[in-house]
Design a protein around this motif. Structure first.
Motif, PDB file in Angstrom:
ATOM      1  N   THR A 113       0.848  -1.198   0.000  1.00 14.54           N
ATOM      2  CA  THR A 113       0.000   0.000   0.000  1.00 14.54           C
ATOM      3  C   THR A 113       0.878   1.240   0.000  1.00 14.54           C
ATOM      4  O   THR A 113       1.793   1.350   0.814  1.00 14.54           O
ATOM      5  N   ILE A 114       0.589   2.159  -0.903  1.00 14.87           N
ATOM      6  CA  ILE A 114       1.307   3.430  -0.976  1.00 14.87           C
ATOM      7  C   ILE A 114       0.467   4.493  -0.265  1.00 14.87           C
ATOM      8  O   ILE A 114      -0.729   4.623  -0.545  1.00 14.87           O
ATOM      9  N   VAL A 115       1.092   5.229   0.645  1.00 16.61           N
ATOM     10  CA  VAL A 115       0.411   6.325   1.345  1.00 16.61           C
ATOM     11  C   VAL A 115       1.092   7.628   0.956  1.00 16.61           C
ATOM     12  O   VAL A 115       2.284   7.817   1.208  1.00 16.61           O
ATOM     13  N   CYS A 116       0.339   8.519   0.315  1.00 16.09           N
ATOM     14  CA  CYS A 116       0.884   9.806  -0.126  1.00 16.09           C
ATOM     15  C   CYS A 116       0.538  10.888   0.893  1.00 16.09           C
ATOM     16  O   CYS A 116      -0.633  11.209   1.085  1.00 16.09           O
ATOM     17  N   GLY A 117       1.542  11.422   1.555  1.00 17.84           N
ATOM     18  CA  GLY A 117       1.331  12.486   2.540  1.00 17.84           C
ATOM     19  C   GLY A 117       1.336  11.953   3.962  1.00 17.84           C
ATOM     20  O   GLY A 117       0.613  11.006   4.278  1.00 17.84           O
ATOM     21  N   TYR A 118       2.169  12.569   4.811  1.00 21.17           N
ATOM     22  CA  TYR A 118       2.262  12.140   6.205  1.00 21.17           C
ATOM     23  C   TYR A 118       1.702  13.218   7.131  1.00 21.17           C
ATOM     24  O   TYR A 118       2.295  13.592   8.128  1.00 21.17           O
ATOM     25  N   GLY A 119       0.519  13.718   6.761  1.00 18.08           N
ATOM     26  CA  GLY A 119      -0.176  14.658   7.631  1.00 18.08           C
ATOM     27  C   GLY A 119      -0.993  13.899   8.671  1.00 18.08           C
ATOM     28  O   GLY A 119      -0.730  12.727   8.951  1.00 18.08           O
ATOM     29  N   ARG A 120      -2.003  14.550   9.230  1.00 15.20           N
ATOM     30  CA  ARG A 120      -2.821  13.924  10.270  1.00 15.20           C
ATOM     31  C   ARG A 120      -3.493  12.649   9.754  1.00 15.20           C
ATOM     32  O   ARG A 120      -3.434  11.599  10.395  1.00 15.20           O
ATOM     33  N   ASN A 121      -4.132  12.741   8.591  1.00 10.98           N
ATOM     34  CA  ASN A 121      -4.845  11.579   8.048  1.00 10.98           C
ATOM     35  C   ASN A 121      -3.888  10.484   7.580  1.00 10.98           C
ATOM     36  O   ASN A 121      -4.140   9.299   7.784  1.00 10.98           O
ATOM     37  N   GLY A 122      -2.797  10.895   6.944  1.00 14.72           N
ATOM     38  CA  GLY A 122      -1.813   9.914   6.497  1.00 14.72           C
ATOM     39  C   GLY A 122      -1.205   9.160   7.659  1.00 14.72           C
ATOM     40  O   GLY A 122      -0.996   7.945   7.598  1.00 14.72           O
ATOM     41  N   ARG A 123      -0.937   9.886   8.754  1.00  8.68           N
ATOM     42  CA  ARG A 123      -0.356   9.263   9.946  1.00  8.68           C
ATOM     43  C   ARG A 123      -1.303   8.219  10.539  1.00  8.68           C
ATOM     44  O   ARG A 123      -0.882   7.127  10.938  1.00  8.68           O
ATOM     45  N   GLN A 124      -2.590   8.553  10.591  1.00  9.22           N
ATOM     46  CA  GLN A 124      -3.577   7.613  11.128  1.00  9.22           C
ATOM     47  C   GLN A 124      -3.694   6.377  10.234  1.00  9.22           C
ATOM     48  O   GLN A 124      -3.801   5.244  10.726  1.00  9.22           O
ATOM     49  N   ALA A 125      -3.658   6.601   8.921  1.00  8.92           N
ATOM     50  CA  ALA A 125      -3.748   5.481   7.981  1.00  8.92           C
ATOM     51  C   ALA A 125      -2.557   4.542   8.142  1.00  8.92           C
ATOM     52  O   ALA A 125      -2.714   3.314   8.161  1.00  8.92           O
ATOM     53  N   ILE A 126      -1.356   5.115   8.286  1.00  5.60           N
ATOM     54  CA  ILE A 126      -0.150   4.309   8.433  1.00  5.60           C
ATOM     55  C   ILE A 126      -0.190   3.510   9.726  1.00  5.60           C
ATOM     56  O   ILE A 126       0.175   2.334   9.765  1.00  5.60           O
ATOM     57  N   SER A 127      -0.652   4.143  10.813  1.00  8.97           N
ATOM     58  CA  SER A 127      -0.746   3.459  12.100  1.00  8.97           C
ATOM     59  C   SER A 127      -1.675   2.249  12.009  1.00  8.97           C
ATOM     60  O   SER A 127      -1.363   1.168  12.520  1.00  8.97           O
ATOM     61  N   LYS A 128      -2.816   2.435  11.344  1.00  5.27           N
ATOM     62  CA  LYS A 128      -3.775   1.340  11.179  1.00  5.27           C
ATOM     63  C   LYS A 128      -3.189   0.213  10.322  1.00  5.27           C
ATOM     64  O   LYS A 128      -3.309  -0.976  10.652  1.00  5.27           O
ATOM     65  N   LEU A 129      -2.542   0.572   9.232  1.00  9.23           N
ATOM     66  CA  LEU A 129      -1.957  -0.428   8.334  1.00  9.23           C
ATOM     67  C   LEU A 129      -0.847  -1.211   9.026  1.00  9.23           C
ATOM     68  O   LEU A 129      -0.725  -2.423   8.848  1.00  9.23           O
ATOM     69  N   LYS A 130      -0.041  -0.517   9.843  1.00  7.09           N
ATOM     70  CA  LYS A 130       1.042  -1.190  10.560  1.00  7.09           C
ATOM     71  C   LYS A 130       0.500  -2.169  11.590  1.00  7.09           C
ATOM     72  O   LYS A 130       1.093  -3.220  11.833  1.00  7.09           O
ATOM     73  N   SER A 131      -0.657  -1.829  12.198  1.00  5.49           N
ATOM     74  CA  SER A 131      -1.249  -2.733  13.182  1.00  5.49           C
ATOM     75  C   SER A 131      -1.709  -4.032  12.532  1.00  5.49           C
ATOM     76  O   SER A 131      -1.797  -5.068  13.186  1.00  5.49           O
ATOM     77  N   TYR A 132      -1.968  -3.957  11.228  1.00  3.59           N
ATOM     78  CA  TYR A 132      -2.350  -5.152  10.468  1.00  3.59           C
ATOM     79  C   TYR A 132      -1.158  -5.769   9.750  1.00  3.59           C
ATOM     80  O   TYR A 132      -1.312  -6.658   8.921  1.00  3.59           O
ATOM     81  N   LYS A 133       0.048  -5.218  10.049  1.00  2.00           N
ATOM     82  CA  LYS A 133       1.284  -5.740   9.470  1.00  2.00           C
ATOM     83  C   LYS A 133       1.260  -5.694   7.932  1.00  2.00           C
ATOM     84  O   LYS A 133       1.757  -6.613   7.269  1.00  2.00           O
ATOM     85  N   LYS A 134       0.671  -4.655   7.387  1.00  2.00           N
ATOM     86  CA  LYS A 134       0.643  -4.461   5.946  1.00  2.00           C
ATOM     87  C   LYS A 134       1.952  -3.815   5.483  1.00  2.00           C
ATOM     88  O   LYS A 134       2.562  -3.029   6.200  1.00  2.00           O
ATOM     89  N   GLN A 135       2.370  -4.153   4.284  1.00  2.00           N
ATOM     90  CA  GLN A 135       3.567  -3.538   3.708  1.00  2.00           C
ATOM     91  C   GLN A 135       3.212  -2.140   3.211  1.00  2.00           C
ATOM     92  O   GLN A 135       2.270  -1.967   2.437  1.00  2.00           O
ATOM     93  N   ILE A 136       3.990  -1.142   3.643  1.00  2.00           N
ATOM     94  CA  ILE A 136       3.668   0.256   3.358  1.00  2.00           C
ATOM     95  C   ILE A 136       4.864   0.955   2.719  1.00  2.00           C
ATOM     96  O   ILE A 136       6.012   0.726   3.104  1.00  2.00           O
ATOM     97  N   VAL A 137       4.565   1.834   1.773  1.00  2.00           N
ATOM     98  CA  VAL A 137       5.560   2.765   1.238  1.00  2.00           C
ATOM     99  C   VAL A 137       4.937   4.160   1.333  1.00  2.00           C
ATOM    100  O   VAL A 137       3.836   4.385   0.834  1.00  2.00           O
ATOM    101  N   VAL A 138       5.636   5.071   1.992  1.00  2.00           N
ATOM    102  CA  VAL A 138       5.135   6.435   2.169  1.00  2.00           C
ATOM    103  C   VAL A 138       5.820   7.360   1.166  1.00  2.00           C
ATOM    104  O   VAL A 138       7.028   7.276   0.961  1.00  2.00           O
ATOM    105  N   VAL A 139       5.033   8.235   0.547  1.00  2.00           N
ATOM    106  CA  VAL A 139       5.575   9.262  -0.345  1.00  2.00           C
ATOM    107  C   VAL A 139       5.411  10.607   0.346  1.00  2.00           C
ATOM    108  O   VAL A 139       4.297  11.017   0.671  1.00  2.00           O
ATOM    109  N   GLU A 140       6.531  11.275   0.595  1.00  3.22           N
ATOM    110  CA  GLU A 140       6.515  12.550   1.307  1.00  3.22           C
ATOM    111  C   GLU A 140       7.561  13.476   0.702  1.00  3.22           C
ATOM    112  O   GLU A 140       8.677  13.046   0.417  1.00  3.22           O
ATOM    113  N   LYS A 141       7.206  14.746   0.502  1.00  2.00           N
ATOM    114  CA  LYS A 141       8.143  15.660  -0.157  1.00  2.00           C
ATOM    115  C   LYS A 141       9.015  16.453   0.804  1.00  2.00           C
ATOM    116  O   LYS A 141       9.978  17.077   0.367  1.00  2.00           O
ATOM    117  N   TYR A 142       8.706  16.455   2.094  1.00  3.96           N
ATOM    118  CA  TYR A 142       9.499  17.223   3.050  1.00  3.96           C
ATOM    119  C   TYR A 142      10.614  16.363   3.640  1.00  3.96           C
ATOM    120  O   TYR A 142      10.360  15.304   4.233  1.00  3.96           O
TER     121      TYR A 142
END
Length: 334
Positions: A113-142
């Motif tokens: 799963t690709i998550v674009c943006g590590y703002g408030r919503n992106g952070r919550q999405a990543i936390s949920k995905l990690k709890s399910y041990k999903k493979q994640i790639v984050v795209v962030e420009k900062y």
């Protein structure tokens, strides 16, 4: 000094160093009739200041050319050493090695799963995905946020998610899902369009701030469009109208291995003997204590509280409710 500036100086140093070697070799060949090997030998010992003997005694022209080559090479080699030293000291060299290592790991992923943006919503999405041990790639420009994610061991691509190149580096061709949670609806629209063009089978979930963006994102190819502000207001109103129902639902969790109350069971993952049988034949209540509260048909229609006679078709999903220990039993069995 930015990474781009360091790389620019390093490339310039490499080009200048190569040029001074080429100039020396060509000078000895064209001006003094040296063979290529002799010219390369003279250029090497001159630039490196090793000082071995000449191929044959120098005339005035050769001496003057060699003096010019020595002076020029001192400036060029000095600049090259300075540039490379700065590149090492700044950490850019090791950073590039780390980037290539991360890129290699991403290229090996399948169904991530690709998550674009590590703002408030992106952070919550990543936390949920990690709890399910999903493979994640984050795209962030900062860059600062990218470093934070690197320290947490999250695979991260630094770049603009609206660009084809960035999504390709994030492995969009092999991704099953993409979540775009950028603050701008226009940027989210670009991400959806780009991702759908590159991988039409990828499920795309987009954030939207304005209601006018909802239909545009759906038309662009988003499978789901979430409006956090609207959901928040609706949730607060529901706490007034049906407080006990909302409180009960809030207590349900799909978080992780030991605290889940809800689980999704794919019919395709069940033993073949249950295919085209009924929910009654599956008998989850007796085997696990869990209750089937929903069924999604292969055509993506949802049946709430399905009858026991509903047939289990390939491509469908069961939605199951239970206590954590019952959900764990369900996972072990199926």
């Amino acid at each position: 000094m930015t990474n781009t500036v360091f790389q620019s100086r390093l490339y310039r140093a490499i080009i200048l160093s190569s040029s001074i070697v080429a100039l020396g070799v060509l000078g000895y060949i064209l001006l003094f009739g040296y063979s290529f090997v002799d010219a390369l030998y003279m250029t090497t010992i001159t630039i490196s200041t090793i000082g071995f003997g000449e191929v044959h005694p120098f005339g005035v022209g050769e001496k003057l050319f060699t003096i010019g080559l020595i002076i020029s090479s001192l400036f060029v080699i000095g600049y090259a050493v300075s540039s490379f030293s700065e590149y090492l000291i700044s950490g850019q060299f090791f950073h590039q090695i780390k980037v290539k290592k991360v890129q290699k790991k991403i290229e090996e992923l399948q169904g991530h799963t690709i998550v674009c943006g590590y703002g408030r919503n992106g952070r919550q999405a990543i936390s949920k995905l990690k709890s399910y041990k999903k493979q994640i790639v984050v795209v962030e420009k900062y860059e600062g946020i990218v470093k934070q994610l690197d320290e947490k061991g999250v695979l991260t691509i630094e770049g603009d998610a609206t660009l084809d190149e960035t999504l390709l580096r994030a492995g969009i061709m092999n991704a099953d899902n993409l979540i775009t949670a950028l603050p701008s609806d226009a940027d989210n629209l670009f991400v959806v369009l780009t991702a759908k063009q590159l991988n039409k089978d990828c499920k795309i979930i987009s954030r939207a701030s304005k209601e006018t963006s909802y239909n545009k994102l759906k038309i662009a190819g988003a499978d789901n469009v979430i409006m956090p502000d609207k959901l928040g207001g609706s949730h607060m109103a529901s706490l007034v109208v049906t407080p006990d129902v909302i409180e009960f639902v809030d207590r349900l969790t799909i978080e992780g291995e030991t605290t889940a109350n809800l689980e999704e069971v794919a019919i395709n993952d069940l033993p073949e003997k249950y295919l085209d049988k009924t929910i009654l034949d599956l008998d989850l209540r007796k085997k696990t204590g869990c209750t089937v509260i929903g069924y999604r048909t292969p055509s993506k229609e949802y049946i709430i509280n399905p009858e026991a006679e509903v047939k289990l078709e390939a491509g469908g999903n069961l939605i199951v409710l239970g206590r954590p220990e019952q959900i764990n039993t369900l996972r072990k069995l199926f």
